[in-house]
Design an enzyme around this catalytic site. Structure first.
Site, PDB file in Angstrom:
ATOM      1  CG  ASP A 292      -1.879   1.129   1.267  1.00  0.00           C
ATOM      2  OD1 ASP A 292      -1.648   2.147   0.587  1.00  0.00           O
ATOM      3  OD2 ASP A 292      -2.873   1.006   2.002  1.00  0.00           O
ATOM      4  CG  HIS A 293       2.751   2.549  -3.546  1.00  0.00           C
ATOM      5  ND1 HIS A 293       3.960   2.871  -4.092  1.00  0.00           N
ATOM      6  CD2 HIS A 293       2.517   1.269  -3.895  1.00  0.00           C
ATOM      7  CE1 HIS A 293       4.432   1.833  -4.756  1.00  0.00           C
ATOM      8  NE2 HIS A 293       3.568   0.843  -4.654  1.00  0.00           N
ATOM      9  NE  ARG A 294      -3.971   4.009   0.859  1.00  0.00           N
ATOM     10  CZ  ARG A 294      -5.153   3.506   1.189  1.00  0.00           C
ATOM     11  NH1 ARG A 294      -6.193   4.288   1.341  1.00  0.00           N
ATOM     12  NH2 ARG A 294      -5.297   2.211   1.383  1.00  0.00           N
ATOM     13  CB  ILE A 295       1.317   2.111   4.611  1.00  0.00           C
ATOM     14  CG1 ILE A 295      -0.141   2.432   4.945  1.00  0.00           C
ATOM     15  CG2 ILE A 295       2.060   1.639   5.850  1.00  0.00           C
ATOM     16  CD1 ILE A 295      -0.955   1.225   5.327  1.00  0.00           C
TER      17      ILE A 295
END
Length: 105
Positions: free
Chosen positions: A77-80
């Site tokens: 997850d590129h948000r994390i």
């Protein structure tokens, strides 16, 4: 602090279906990535899907003759987790699988 801890689910196939036991506060232990394997079913590779609140999942396929000829992928997850860090993780994992004695060096 945004979160009090990181919890990791471990997907396990059981006769009654898929069960996901959770490792609580995994950020205080050395492993914080969910691992999935379908190699026991002869699957060479597959895209693992991140469930809600997972940061990344590492997917292992079947060993192709020798253990170091195993295919694996990571979904992050590129948000994390930054994609470059996920790629560095795979490079490190590849090095350790190719040269397992490095783990104790």
């Amino acid at each position: 602090m945004l979160h009090e801890g990181i919890h990791v689910g471990i997907a396990v196939s059981s006769p009654s279906g898929l069960v996901v036991p959770v490792v609580r506060v995994a950020d205080r232990s050395p492993v914080t990535v969910t691992v999935s394997s379908l190699g026991m079913f002869g699957v060479d590779q597959f895209p693992a899907i991140i469930n809600p609140r997972q940061g990344a999942i590492l997917a292992f396929g079947a060993a192709l003759g020798e253990p170091w000829r195993m295919r694996y992928t990571i979904t992050a997850d590129h948000r994390i987790i930054d994609g470059a860090l996920a790629a560095q993780f795979l490079a490190t994992l590849t090095g350790l699988l190719e040269h397992p004695l490095r783990v104790i060096e």
